[in-house]
Design a protein around this motif. Structure first.
Motif, PDB file in Angstrom:
ATOM      1  N   GLY A   5       0.812  -1.208   0.000  1.00 15.50           N
ATOM      2  CA  GLY A   5       0.000   0.000   0.000  1.00 15.50           C
ATOM      3  C   GLY A   5       0.843   1.254   0.000  1.00 15.50           C
ATOM      4  N   GLU A   6       0.226   2.347  -0.367  1.00 17.84           N
ATOM      5  CA  GLU A   6       0.909   3.648  -0.349  1.00 17.84           C
ATOM      6  C   GLU A   6       1.303   4.012   1.084  1.00 17.84           C
ATOM      7  OE1 GLU A   6      -1.327   6.702  -2.341  1.00 17.84           O
ATOM      8  OE2 GLU A   6      -2.028   5.311  -3.886  1.00 17.84           O
ATOM      9  N   ARG A   7       2.360   4.818   1.191  1.00 20.25           N
ATOM     10  CA  ARG A   7       2.857   5.304   2.486  1.00 20.25           C
ATOM     11  C   ARG A   7       3.157   4.157   3.446  1.00 20.25           C
ATOM     12  NH1 ARG A   7       0.044   8.642   5.659  1.00 20.25           N
ATOM     13  NH2 ARG A   7      -1.977   7.764   5.149  1.00 20.25           N
ATOM     14  N   GLY A   8       3.681   3.070   2.891  1.00 22.26           N
ATOM     15  CA  GLY A   8       4.052   1.944   3.733  1.00 22.26           C
ATOM     16  C   GLY A   8       2.864   1.238   4.363  1.00 22.26           C
ATOM     17  N   GLY A   9       1.704   1.382   3.748  1.00 20.82           N
ATOM     18  CA  GLY A   9       0.521   0.736   4.284  1.00 20.82           C
ATOM     19  C   GLY A   9      -0.113   1.476   5.445  1.00 20.82           C
ATOM     20  N   ASN A  15      -1.665  -3.101   3.063  1.00 23.48           N
ATOM     21  CA  ASN A  15      -0.966  -4.074   2.225  1.00 23.48           C
ATOM     22  C   ASN A  15      -1.867  -5.287   1.984  1.00 23.48           C
ATOM     23  OD1 ASN A  15       1.541  -2.517   2.463  1.00 23.48           O
ATOM     24  ND2 ASN A  15       1.592  -3.291   4.561  1.00 23.48           N
ATOM     25  N   SER A  16      -2.357  -5.414   0.753  1.00 22.44           N
ATOM     26  CA  SER A  16      -3.200  -6.549   0.400  1.00 22.44           C
ATOM     27  C   SER A  16      -2.335  -7.775   0.126  1.00 22.44           C
ATOM     28  CB  SER A  16      -4.043  -6.216  -0.836  1.00 22.44           C
ATOM     29  OG  SER A  16      -4.786  -5.030  -0.640  1.00 22.44           O
ATOM     30  N   LEU A  17      -2.972  -8.942   0.173  1.00 22.50           N
ATOM     31  CA  LEU A  17      -2.249 -10.192  -0.075  1.00 22.50           C
ATOM     32  C   LEU A  17      -2.958 -10.958  -1.181  1.00 22.50           C
ATOM     33  CD1 LEU A  17       0.119 -11.997   0.968  1.00 22.50           C
ATOM     34  CD2 LEU A  17      -1.595 -13.210   2.337  1.00 22.50           C
ATOM     35  N   VAL A 152       1.454 -16.338   7.511  1.00 21.30           N
ATOM     36  CA  VAL A 152       0.303 -15.978   8.331  1.00 21.30           C
ATOM     37  C   VAL A 152      -0.018 -14.507   8.085  1.00 21.30           C
ATOM     38  CG1 VAL A 152      -0.556 -15.637  10.675  1.00 21.30           C
ATOM     39  CG2 VAL A 152       0.687 -17.715  10.104  1.00 21.30           C
ATOM     40  N   TYR A 153      -1.221 -14.269   7.576  1.00 21.13           N
ATOM     41  CA  TYR A 153      -1.686 -12.905   7.357  1.00 21.13           C
ATOM     42  C   TYR A 153      -2.442 -12.471   8.603  1.00 21.13           C
ATOM     43  CZ  TYR A 153      -4.254  -8.975   5.379  1.00 21.13           C
ATOM     44  OH  TYR A 153      -4.795  -7.731   5.158  1.00 21.13           O
ATOM     45  N   LEU A 154      -1.989 -11.399   9.241  1.00 26.85           N
ATOM     46  CA  LEU A 154      -2.457 -11.019  10.568  1.00 26.85           C
ATOM     47  C   LEU A 154      -3.591  -9.998  10.567  1.00 26.85           C
ATOM     48  CD1 LEU A 154       1.072 -10.710  12.191  1.00 26.85           C
ATOM     49  CD2 LEU A 154      -0.625 -12.479  12.710  1.00 26.85           C
ATOM     50  N   GLY A 155      -3.981  -9.500   9.392  1.00 25.46           N
ATOM     51  CA  GLY A 155      -5.044  -8.498   9.362  1.00 25.46           C
ATOM     52  C   GLY A 155      -4.641  -7.262  10.138  1.00 25.46           C
ATOM     53  N   ASP A 156      -5.456  -6.882  11.143  1.00 29.25           N
ATOM     54  CA  ASP A 156      -5.167  -5.672  11.909  1.00 29.25           C
ATOM     55  C   ASP A 156      -4.465  -5.936  13.235  1.00 29.25           C
ATOM     56  OD1 ASP A 156      -5.688  -3.555  10.322  1.00 29.25           O
ATOM     57  OD2 ASP A 156      -7.677  -3.109  11.116  1.00 29.25           O
ATOM     58  N   TRP A 190       6.653 -16.786   7.780  1.00 25.17           N
ATOM     59  CA  TRP A 190       6.431 -15.381   7.484  1.00 25.17           C
ATOM     60  C   TRP A 190       5.156 -14.916   8.160  1.00 25.17           C
ATOM     61  CZ3 TRP A 190      10.536 -13.657   4.731  1.00 25.17           C
ATOM     62  CH2 TRP A 190      11.196 -14.559   3.897  1.00 25.17           C
ATOM     63  N   TYR A 191       5.133 -13.654   8.585  1.00 25.52           N
ATOM     64  CA  TYR A 191       3.943 -13.034   9.172  1.00 25.52           C
ATOM     65  C   TYR A 191       3.747 -11.692   8.466  1.00 25.52           C
ATOM     66  CZ  TYR A 191       4.923 -16.432  12.870  1.00 25.52           C
ATOM     67  OH  TYR A 191       5.185 -17.590  13.572  1.00 25.52           O
ATOM     68  N   ALA A 192       2.544 -11.474   7.955  1.00 27.06           N
ATOM     69  CA  ALA A 192       2.270 -10.267   7.176  1.00 27.06           C
ATOM     70  C   ALA A 192       1.156  -9.450   7.826  1.00 27.06           C
ATOM     71  CB  ALA A 192       1.878 -10.632   5.746  1.00 27.06           C
ATOM     72  N   THR A 193       1.360  -8.135   7.916  1.00 23.37           N
ATOM     73  CA  THR A 193       0.356  -7.239   8.495  1.00 23.37           C
ATOM     74  C   THR A 193      -0.251  -6.370   7.399  1.00 23.37           C
ATOM     75  OG1 THR A 193       1.845  -5.386   8.949  1.00 23.37           O
ATOM     76  CG2 THR A 193       1.725  -7.123  10.611  1.00 23.37           C
ATOM     77  N   PHE A 194      -1.469  -5.898   7.639  1.00 21.28           N
ATOM     78  CA  PHE A 194      -2.125  -5.010   6.674  1.00 21.28           C
ATOM     79  C   PHE A 194      -1.532  -3.609   6.733  1.00 21.28           C
ATOM     80  CE2 PHE A 194      -5.728  -2.213   5.381  1.00 21.28           C
ATOM     81  CZ  PHE A 194      -5.912  -2.694   4.093  1.00 21.28           C
ATOM     82  N   HIS A 195      -1.180  -3.148   7.929  1.00 18.81           N
ATOM     83  CA  HIS A 195      -0.638  -1.807   8.100  1.00 18.81           C
ATOM     84  C   HIS A 195       0.830  -1.856   8.540  1.00 18.81           C
ATOM     85  CE1 HIS A 195      -4.494   0.180   7.654  1.00 18.81           C
ATOM     86  NE2 HIS A 195      -5.014  -0.531   8.632  1.00 18.81           N
ATOM     87  N   HIS A 196       1.541  -0.792   8.203  1.00 16.55           N
ATOM     88  CA  HIS A 196       2.834  -0.445   8.808  1.00 16.55           C
ATOM     89  C   HIS A 196       3.944  -1.455   8.555  1.00 16.55           C
ATOM     90  CE1 HIS A 196       1.050   2.949  10.979  1.00 16.55           C
ATOM     91  NE2 HIS A 196       0.020   2.163  11.176  1.00 16.55           N
TER      92      HIS A 196
END
Length: 212
Positions: A5-9, A15-17, A152-156, A190-196
């Protein structure tokens, strides 16, 4: 694939997956940032980790793709009134935010959305997405485990000072305490966050961030 995402999410972006199997693809949390892309990534289905404005902002880009989200958050996609009930805002604030939802976050009701539940597995052909109910932020907030890629996608669950302790009428800090304890036990590469943060590699690095 992380669709950064823009501005680092940073909110209102994220950040979409995109998860591609041999037979199907699945786009998780299409964000505002997708709108500005030169070309949209193809997907067979869309999955929202939960029903908040920034996580559904790109749903309208895929009107023909089946939409999935946890059964507890399903009402939020049925109508704008039901979406507003999730927030529980005062009438004065709610009137303005209704316009923001439509104008800025492109909210479009999807009464055809389909429910997923804890433990459901979406088989994309060689790649599976396992639904893990992780309530607290919303009643239906979910974490998604992509197997065998072991993401693992962590959402928020943002792993930053920005979250996860913020919410609305459908939020529960007690539920989120339990969720943080449960999610901490998930072993992945791996662990992925939507923001930051974006992507964290390894269980130890993940535990360090979630403990902090």
């Amino acid at each position: 694939t992380i669709l950064a995402g823009e501005r680092g999410g940073r909110y209102p972006h994220g950040n979409s997956l995109l998860v591609a199997g041999a037979e199907e693809s699945l786009l998780i949390d299409p964000s505002l940032s997708l709108i500005a892309r030169d070309s949209l990534p193809f997907t067979d289905r869309v999955l929202n980790s939960h029903c908040h404005e920034d996580h559904v902002a790109g749903n309208h880009l895929y009107p023909k793709a089946p939409l999935l989200l946890h059964e507890a958050d399903l009402p939020g996609m049925r109508s704008l009134d039901d979406m507003m009930a999730i927030y529980g805002m005062s009438p004065r604030i709610a009137a303005a935010f209704r316009e923001i939802l439509v104008d800025d976050f492109h909210y479009v009701p999807r009464p055809d959305a389909t429910a997923v539940r804890d433990g459901d597995v979406l088989d994309l052909g060689g790649t599976r997405v396992r639904v893990i109910h992780a309530p607290g932020h919303t009643r239906g907030h979910c974490v998604l485990h992509v197997e065998p890629e072991d993401v693992v996608y962590l959402g928020d669950i943002d792993l930053s000072s920005f979250g996860p302790y913020y919410g609305d009428a459908w939020s529960s800090l007690e539920d989120f305490e339990r969720t943080l304890a449960d999610v901490r036990t998930i072993d992945a590469r791996w662990y992925a966050t939507f923001h930051h943060v974006g992507v964290v590699e390894g269980r130890e690095a993940f535990r360090e961030r979630i403990d902090r």
